[in-house]
Design a protein around this motif. Structure first.
Motif, PDB file in Angstrom:
ATOM      1  N   SER A   1     -20.378  57.171  -9.803  1.00  0.00           N
ATOM      2  CA  SER A   1     -19.765  57.803  -8.637  1.00  0.00           C
ATOM      3  C   SER A   1     -20.084  57.058  -7.355  1.00  0.00           C
ATOM      4  CB  SER A   1     -20.245  59.257  -8.527  1.00  0.00           C
ATOM      5  OG  SER A   1     -21.658  59.290  -8.408  1.00  0.00           O
ATOM      6  N   ARG A   2     -20.398  55.781  -7.462  1.00  0.00           N
ATOM      7  CA  ARG A   2     -20.816  55.041  -6.283  1.00  0.00           C
ATOM      8  C   ARG A   2     -19.696  54.952  -5.248  1.00  0.00           C
ATOM      9  NH1 ARG A   2     -24.947  53.910  -3.034  1.00  0.00           N
ATOM     10  NH2 ARG A   2     -24.774  51.858  -2.078  1.00  0.00           N
ATOM     11  N   GLY A   3     -18.477  54.636  -5.690  1.00  0.00           N
ATOM     12  CA  GLY A   3     -17.382  54.486  -4.746  1.00  0.00           C
ATOM     13  C   GLY A   3     -17.090  55.764  -3.992  1.00  0.00           C
TER      14      GLY A   3
ATOM     15  N   THR B   1     -16.934  41.246   3.430  1.00  0.00           N
ATOM     16  CA  THR B   1     -16.698  41.543   2.016  1.00  0.00           C
ATOM     17  C   THR B   1     -17.428  42.809   1.574  1.00  0.00           C
ATOM     18  OG1 THR B   1     -18.526  40.065   1.394  1.00  0.00           O
ATOM     19  CG2 THR B   1     -16.296  39.126   1.404  1.00  0.00           C
ATOM     20  N   ASP B   2     -18.133  43.456   2.475  1.00  0.00           N
ATOM     21  CA  ASP B   2     -18.902  44.662   2.165  1.00  0.00           C
ATOM     22  C   ASP B   2     -18.091  45.892   2.572  1.00  0.00           C
ATOM     23  OD1 ASP B   2     -20.689  46.680   1.781  1.00  0.00           O
ATOM     24  OD2 ASP B   2     -22.331  45.772   2.905  1.00  0.00           O
ATOM     25  N   ILE B   3     -17.722  46.718   1.596  1.00  0.00           N
ATOM     26  CA  ILE B   3     -16.909  47.895   1.871  1.00  0.00           C
ATOM     27  C   ILE B   3     -17.612  48.840   2.843  1.00  0.00           C
ATOM     28  CG2 ILE B   3     -16.036  50.027   0.837  1.00  0.00           C
ATOM     29  CD1 ILE B   3     -14.152  47.811   0.393  1.00  0.00           C
ATOM     30  N   GLU B   4     -18.905  49.063   2.642  1.00  0.00           N
ATOM     31  CA  GLU B   4     -19.648  49.956   3.535  1.00  0.00           C
ATOM     32  C   GLU B   4     -19.628  49.428   4.965  1.00  0.00           C
ATOM     33  OE1 GLU B   4     -23.431  51.474   1.971  1.00  0.00           O
ATOM     34  OE2 GLU B   4     -23.000  50.314   0.182  1.00  0.00           O
ATOM     35  N   ASP B   5     -19.797  48.121   5.115  1.00  0.00           N
ATOM     36  CA  ASP B   5     -19.786  47.519   6.443  1.00  0.00           C
ATOM     37  C   ASP B   5     -18.408  47.635   7.090  1.00  0.00           C
ATOM     38  OD1 ASP B   5     -20.818  45.709   8.612  1.00  0.00           O
ATOM     39  OD2 ASP B   5     -19.289  44.390   7.767  1.00  0.00           O
ATOM     40  N   ILE B   6     -17.361  47.439   6.302  1.00  0.00           N
ATOM     41  CA  ILE B   6     -15.991  47.510   6.830  1.00  0.00           C
ATOM     42  C   ILE B   6     -15.682  48.915   7.335  1.00  0.00           C
ATOM     43  CG2 ILE B   6     -13.551  47.357   6.211  1.00  0.00           C
ATOM     44  CD1 ILE B   6     -14.335  45.152   4.210  1.00  0.00           C
ATOM     45  N   LEU B   7     -15.954  49.920   6.515  1.00  0.00           N
ATOM     46  CA  LEU B   7     -15.638  51.290   6.903  1.00  0.00           C
ATOM     47  C   LEU B   7     -16.502  51.769   8.065  1.00  0.00           C
ATOM     48  CD1 LEU B   7     -15.158  52.948   3.392  1.00  0.00           C
ATOM     49  CD2 LEU B   7     -13.467  51.873   4.870  1.00  0.00           C
TER      50      LEU B   7
ATOM     51  N   VAL C   1     -14.016  41.974  -2.129  1.00  0.00           N
ATOM     52  CA  VAL C   1     -14.924  42.949  -1.541  1.00  0.00           C
ATOM     53  C   VAL C   1     -15.800  43.563  -2.633  1.00  0.00           C
ATOM     54  CG1 VAL C   1     -13.422  43.464   0.395  1.00  0.00           C
ATOM     55  CG2 VAL C   1     -13.158  44.754  -1.714  1.00  0.00           C
ATOM     56  N   TYR C   2     -16.907  44.177  -2.214  1.00  0.00           N
ATOM     57  CA  TYR C   2     -17.852  44.744  -3.171  1.00  0.00           C
ATOM     58  C   TYR C   2     -18.543  45.958  -2.565  1.00  0.00           C
ATOM     59  CZ  TYR C   2     -21.606  42.713  -0.376  1.00  0.00           C
ATOM     60  OH  TYR C   2     -22.469  42.415   0.652  1.00  0.00           O
ATOM     61  N   LEU C   3     -19.177  46.724  -3.447  1.00  0.00           N
ATOM     62  CA  LEU C   3     -20.002  47.860  -3.056  1.00  0.00           C
ATOM     63  C   LEU C   3     -21.432  47.615  -3.503  1.00  0.00           C
ATOM     64  CD1 LEU C   3     -17.890  51.050  -3.833  1.00  0.00           C
ATOM     65  CD2 LEU C   3     -18.912  50.477  -1.646  1.00  0.00           C
ATOM     66  N   LYS C   4     -22.380  47.842  -2.621  1.00  0.00           N
ATOM     67  CA  LYS C   4     -23.785  47.683  -2.984  1.00  0.00           C
ATOM     68  C   LYS C   4     -24.163  48.741  -4.015  1.00  0.00           C
ATOM     69  CE  LYS C   4     -25.058  45.953   1.607  1.00  0.00           C
ATOM     70  NZ  LYS C   4     -25.846  46.221   2.834  1.00  0.00           N
ATOM     71  N   GLY C   5     -24.936  48.322  -5.002  1.00  0.00           N
ATOM     72  CA  GLY C   5     -25.388  49.255  -6.027  1.00  0.00           C
ATOM     73  C   GLY C   5     -24.471  49.362  -7.216  1.00  0.00           C
ATOM     74  N   VAL C   6     -23.304  48.745  -7.156  1.00  0.00           N
ATOM     75  CA  VAL C   6     -22.371  48.774  -8.278  1.00  0.00           C
ATOM     76  C   VAL C   6     -22.577  47.523  -9.118  1.00  0.00           C
ATOM     77  CG1 VAL C   6     -19.939  48.794  -8.952  1.00  0.00           C
ATOM     78  CG2 VAL C   6     -20.705  50.138  -7.003  1.00  0.00           C
ATOM     79  N   THR C   7     -22.543  47.683 -10.418  1.00  0.00           N
ATOM     80  CA  THR C   7     -22.794  46.584 -11.331  1.00  0.00           C
ATOM     81  C   THR C   7     -21.795  45.450 -11.146  1.00  0.00           C
ATOM     82  OG1 THR C   7     -23.607  48.173 -12.943  1.00  0.00           O
ATOM     83  CG2 THR C   7     -23.079  45.965 -13.760  1.00  0.00           C
TER      84      THR C   7
END
Length: 585
Positions: A175-177, A304-310, A329-335
């Motif tokens: 449920s990271r996203g 490229t960081d979704i958290e940073d973009i939002l 792009v990527y999410l931190k903590g996702v494999t």
């Protein structure tokens, strides 16, 4: 009594006892190590059954020395930041030692010492604590992205051999996203999320004006895009644009972002953020200058960081968000790294929830595989609201925008554009692409017929041609061997006229003057057709010192306006080319 020897002289059995056996009695690691020694060493069972006598090792849990050494261990709060440890007494050194307890998925190699932390003795071996539960295992084709429940030698979807790979979906990424997007939205609207409740259909319909619901796109280009989207961009929608590399996806989205920022016919200018994970903001700005885009409300960002973009767009509260592309792009903590199947899925899920909660439309691009499908899991196309593909031949300037999935409109729509140096331009009459140039004074061209084709809701007139002899050369009894100098591969149709001229020259045994160049496409009926970017081609020919250039009649006037020091000969068909070139002086 067991004799204690120095470390350098101790036999293998003693070292094994030191590193694998001498844990606190009753532990799982102790039981496993005893079993290992019993089965691997001669007389191991007798060795384990014999009581060990260590005269100098009188340390026990009730002695003051035990309290002194164990008192130096970290408190429970400090231990949360360290590896969990299993204490044991080492009789060879007369000290209490600790062995880390690590998860089985942590990288450690048996026999490699662990780093000491906070002054504690850490043994060279670790007690492995197995993680409860397993990650979900699936099999995914790395060519088309289709998922399966078992391994296949060839993908049942795209039939590619040895393309189905094992993929383990880690439980930590489930449920990271949704967590990321929920946290970001909660920081934007802390009160709105708490008071959210189901609404009746009547309340929803009354709060929305259907005629002003969509965001319109102005201009000829915008109207062509709106036709494919179903009438404009729906607030809170998630739109995916796919296509081959270099087809014009980034150009399309940059032009759409510019129109949205200008806000013609829709409440005036408003911020629009264009985020790229493939280009720097300077590169995007250079492309915008070339396309004459000067919108002040268009903001560029490279990340490229979704958290940073939002997080960064929060202060702007944009009218729309553009992400180029989802594979970067990527999410931190996702494999996995960016572009990984799990990353693509979770990043798309995060963008979807963000769009629905904030009502901000998000447009993003996606790479395609060799078979032309969107790269990544097949469920990606089910997550988004709309999937649109850009199509076009490599050497053609025309592009088609086709709707594959559209929750807010028809999938029968098709947009036609032409790629120019200033960006994409809408083609007002698409039938001109598929019809040859006809002249009122031309002869009756046998072997030509016009068909009416319906693609989606668009009607096209397409010319059907049949090969026939047009210049009276009897070539059927001759073998023709064609070669392009230096091994260059000729794919575009601009070389048709030069090939036809070379064949005529060889058959007639009439050399072509070395100051003549040929540019144009030849139809099966012998007619000459124009090719894209004629001005650039003719300028290059003039710079190389050519004196004459044979082109299609329809492009003669536009080239003459360039005022080049070169004669331009416009011809309607191959007969006129032969009469103009193969003439004896």
């Amino acid at each position: 009594m067991l004799k204690i020897q120095p470390a350098s002289m101790q036999p293998f059995s003693t070292l094994l006892l030191r590193h694998e056996l001498l844990l606190l009695p009753g532990s799982q690691a102790s039981a496993g190590s005893r079993s290992l020694l019993s089965s691997s060493l001669p007389g191991g069972s007798r060795l384990l059954d014999r009581p060990f006598d260590f005269p100098r090792c009188t340390l026990h849990s009730g002695s003051p020395e035990w309290e002194e050494q164990s008192g130096a261990w970290p408190s429970s709060s400090e231990a949360e930041d360290m590896h969990k440890v299993s204490p044991y007494f080492d009789p060879l050194e007369g000290k209490i030692k600790s062995t880390p307890v690590v998860d089985e998925n942590e990288s450690f190699r048996v026999g490699k010492p662990f780093t000491k932390k906070k002054g504690h003795n850490v043994g060279p071996y670790a007690v492995v604590k197995r993680k409860s539960g397993k990650g979900r295992i699936s099999w995914v084709c790395d060519n088309c992205g289709e998922g399966f429940g078992q391994w296949w030698g060839s993908c049942p979807s795209c039939h590619t051999l040895a393309s189905v790979k094992k993929f383990v979906e880690a439980e930590v990424s489930t449920s990271r996203g949704s967590e990321i997007s929920e946290a970001v939205v909660r920081s934007w609207f802390p009160q709105q999320l708490r008071t959210a409740a189901p609404l009746s259909l009547a309340e929803v319909s009354a709060s929305r004006n259907q005629s002003e619901w969509r965001i319109p796109l102005s201009g000829h280009f915008g109207q062509e895009v709106s036709r494919v989207l179903g009438g404009g961009i729906v607030p809170g929608s998630l739109i995916l644009i796919g296509g081959d590399p270099g087809i014009g996806k980034s150009t399309l989205l940059l032009q759409i972002a510019s129109i949205l920022a200008q806000g013609f016919n829709h409440n005036g200018p408003a911020p629009v953020v264009y985020v790229s994970g493939e280009e720097s903001i300077e590169q995007i700005g250079n492309r915008a200058d070339r396309m004459s885009i000067t919108t002040k409300e268009l903001f560029l960002y490279s990340s490229t960081d979704i958290e940073d973009i939002l997080d960064k767009i929060q202060t702007l509260f944009p009218r729309a968000l553009v992400v180029d592309s989802i594979q970067t792009v990527y999410l931190k903590g996702v494999t996995g790294s960016a572009g990984n199947i799990m990353q693509v899925k979770e990043c798309t899920s995060a963008l979807l929830r963000f769009a629905k909660q904030t009502n901000i439309p998000i447009l993003f691009t996606g790479h395609v595989t060799k078979s032309g499908d969107i790269a990544g899991p097949r469920m990606l196309e089910h997550i988004v609201d709309g999937v649109f593909y850009m199509e076009g031949e490599r050497y053609s300037s025309y592009r088609l925008l086709r709707s594959v999935k559209n929750r807010f409109g028809s999938t029968d729509e098709l947009g036609v554009f032409e790629m120019t140096e200033f960006g994409l331009q809408a083609v007002s009459n698409p039938s001109e692409i598929f019809l040859s140039e006809h002249f009122s004074d031309s002869e009756v061209l046998a072997g030509l017929a016009v068909a009416v084709i319906l693609d989606g809701s668009r009607t096209f007139l397409v010319e059907i041609q049949v090969l026939m002899k047009q210049v009276g050369l009897k070539l059927q009894e001759n073998a023709i061997f064609l070669n392009v100098v230096s091994g260059f591969q000729l794919n575009e149709t601009a070389g048709d006229l030069a090939i036809a001229a070379a064949i005529c020259s060889s058959f007639l045994e009439f050399p072509i003057p070395n100051d003549v160049a040929f540019i144009g496409e030849v139809g099966l009926g012998g007619e000459l057709r124009s090719v894209p970017r004629m001005d650039k081609r003719v300028i290059a020919v003039a710079k190389l010192g050519f004196k004459r250039c044979i082109v299609a009649k329809t492009t003669e006037k536009s080239i003459m306006a360039l005022n080049l020091e070169m004669e331009i000969l416009g011809c309607k068909n191959l007969k006129e080319v032969i009469n103009a070139v193969f003439v004896r002086v």
